[in-house]
Design an enzyme around this catalytic site. Structure first.
Site, short mmCIF file in Angstrom:
data_model
loop_
_atom_site.label_atom_id
_atom_site.label_comp_id
_atom_site.label_asym_id
_atom_site.label_seq_id
_atom_site.Cartn_x
_atom_site.Cartn_y
_atom_site.Cartn_z
N THR A 1 24.11 76.20 -24.51
CA THR A 1 23.31 75.68 -25.63
C THR A 1 21.92 76.32 -25.65
O THR A 1 21.35 76.53 -26.72
CB THR A 1 23.18 74.14 -25.60
OG1 THR A 1 22.47 73.75 -24.44
CG2 THR A 1 24.54 73.47 -25.63
N HIS B 1 14.48 75.34 -16.17
CA HIS B 1 14.86 74.32 -15.19
C HIS B 1 14.65 72.93 -15.80
O HIS B 1 13.62 72.69 -16.44
CB HIS B 1 14.02 74.48 -13.92
CG HIS B 1 14.42 73.52 -12.84
ND1 HIS B 1 15.53 73.72 -12.04
CD2 HIS B 1 13.88 72.34 -12.45
CE1 HIS B 1 15.65 72.70 -11.20
NE2 HIS B 1 14.66 71.85 -11.42
#
Ligand code: GAR
Length: 204
Positions: free
Chosen positions: A13, A109
């Site tokens: 995504t 992250h």
């Protein structure tokens, strides 16, 4: 335009968000190849649908991390890549690879680093009981989930959150943060200084 490779391991995504950003005429970056260490993942399909070249470098077929990394490196050279985005790429890269691509290697992250490094960052945040977490885009350093921070976005943790609902909310923030960070670096507005800190170029 800066030639970019996106490295993935799964759903992609974030890759999708990067593809949407880079297809704009105003983008300073263009994605020239998508590399996955896992065959058959949805991210590869997303790239094909966008007519972007794909490669699979299956880590299971290599005897060592060094051999795996040098194969990735060869693909990057083949495509004349200038900037590498790790978008849900779940392999730790070796020192020589990270040093070679120093200042040209970005990672996303799912936490506000330096909190909650490593795997399951969303679960770590829930267990810690923090009320705010988020996402971080940073230059990759040899130490895992370290390196100079380019963009962060905060995300609230709600009282009924599960790992899934929180991960979903963080992903939405990631889809804004990663394209923003890529544009900052590809346009030369932000770069990594010799001392490992970020340098902002006003005239970018
Ligand atoms: C993202 O949430 C990314 O932050 C995380 O994997 C997900 C990939 O999603 N990365 C890490 O945990 C790296 N240690 P995507 O495949 O849909 O972009």
């Amino acid at each position: 335009r800066t030639k970019v490779a996106v490295l993935i391991s799964g759903t992609g995504t974030n890759l999708q968000a990067l593809m949407e950003q880079t297809k704009k005429p105003s983008s300073s970056a263009e994605i020239v190849v998508v590399i996955s260490n896992r065959p058959g993942v949805l991210g590869l399909k997303r790239a094909s649908m966008a007519a972007i070249q794909t490669r699979v470098v299956d880590h299971k077929l290599y005897g060592s991390r060094a051999e795996f990394d040098s194969t990735i490196d060869r693909v990057l050279e083949e495509f004349g890549v200038e900037l590498v985005c790790l978008a849900g790429f779940m392999r730790i890269l070796t020192g020589p690879f990270v040093r070679k691509w120093n200042g040209r290697l970005l990672n996303i992250h799912p936490s506000l680093l330096p909190s909650f490094k490593g795997v399951n960052a969303q679960k770590q945040a829930l267990l810690a009981g923090v009320r705010i977490t988020g996402c971080t885009v940073h230059f990759v350093a040899e130490e895992v989930d370290a390196g100079a921070i380019i963009v962060q976005e905060a995300v609230p943790i709600l009282t009924n959150d599960t790992e899934d609902s929180l991960s979903e909310r963080i992903r939405e923030a990631e889809h804004r943060a990663f394209p923003t960070a890529l544009e900052l670096v590809a346009s030369g507005t932000v770069r990594l200084g010799e001392d490992g800190h970020i340098i902002w170029n006003q005239s970018g």
